[in-house]
Design an enzyme around this catalytic site. Structure first.
Site, short mmCIF file in Angstrom:
data_model
loop_
_atom_site.label_atom_id
_atom_site.label_comp_id
_atom_site.label_asym_id
_atom_site.label_seq_id
_atom_site.Cartn_x
_atom_site.Cartn_y
_atom_site.Cartn_z
N MET A 136 -0.49 10.25 0.13
CA MET A 136 0.83 10.30 0.75
C MET A 136 0.68 10.87 2.15
O MET A 136 0.22 12.00 2.32
CB MET A 136 1.78 11.17 -0.07
CG MET A 136 2.16 10.61 -1.44
SD MET A 136 2.94 8.98 -1.35
CE MET A 136 4.36 9.31 -0.30
N ASP A 174 0.25 5.75 1.95
CA ASP A 174 1.68 5.46 1.85
C ASP A 174 2.47 6.43 2.71
O ASP A 174 2.46 7.64 2.46
CB ASP A 174 2.11 5.57 0.38
CG ASP A 174 3.59 5.26 0.16
OD1 ASP A 174 4.28 4.90 1.12
OD2 ASP A 174 4.04 5.38 -1.00
#
Length: 216
Positions: A136, A174
């Site tokens: 992330m 992401d």
């Protein structure tokens, strides 16, 4: 070649099936499903019934990214909905080894996601068993955020571990992925680029996907 995974969090939900068909036709490789429960992250999205309803609209790989508390409770539902892989968060996993086993016993690929401040070392012993590690690069919960620069070091660290060990998990990133940083991400080791507004926010999906694949 890098895999481009449009995140449907940024799609037009009033015509979700059409959106899936459009990105597949435009050259996408995966579909990224952001499942949020309003507890682990400050947002609520959709669940297995929605995934099941759109499965027939695309033949692409469906990766269910479970940003939820107690993810193990949902594995069977998403397996029945037709996903190909389930990615859970290190931060929600009390028994990560057991969770990975449960996902694989359902015949699915198993992945672990790390929040920006969570180090790679927390999952190093599980890497031989994983199919995907999702970094992330924003704090999870919302689309359209800016890339957090220090997460690049985690992508590089995973690439080094993978090259030294011969393990075959894919490295995904992401959050804040745009054409301007795509080439650097790929060079650093990213093999799957998850992108929402960088694709669904554009008029030409094919051009947007191509721009991510080669970078600017």
């Amino acid at each position: 070649m890098v895999n481009i995974a449009p995140s449907i969090l940024s799609a037009d939900f009033s015509r979700l099936g059409e959106e899936l068909e459009a990105v597949e036709k435009a050259g996408a490789d995966w579909i990224h499903l952001d499942i949020m429960d309003g507890h682990f992250v400050p947002n609520l999205t959709f669940g297995a019934p929605v995934v099941k309803s759109i499965r027939s609209k695309s033949g692409l790989y469906f990766d269910a990214h479970l940003m939820v508390m107690n993810p193990d409770d949902h594995f069977e539902d998403f397996a029945r909905a037709g996903v190909d892989g389930i990615t859970i968060h290190q931060e929600t996993g009390l028994h990560l080894d057991r969770s990975i086993t449960a996902i694989k016993e359902l015949g699915l690929d198993a992945g672990i996601s790390l929040n920006p401040a969570t180090p790679v070392s927390t999952i190093e012993h599980l890497l031989p068993r994983l199919d995907l590690v999702l970094i992330m690069s924003v704090n999870p919960g919302f689309g359209g955020q800016r890339f957090i620069d220090y997460t690049l070091d985690k992508i590089i660290a995973l690439k080094v571990l993978k090259e030294k060990s011969g393990w075959d998990f894919k490295i995904a990133v992401d959050g804040g992925v745009v054409p301007e940083n795509a080439a650097l991400l790929i060079e650093s080791g990213a093999e799957v680029l998850v992108a929402g507004s960088a694709i669904f926010g554009k008029e030409d999906y094919r051009a947007a996907i191509s721009a991510l694949r080669v970078g600017l």
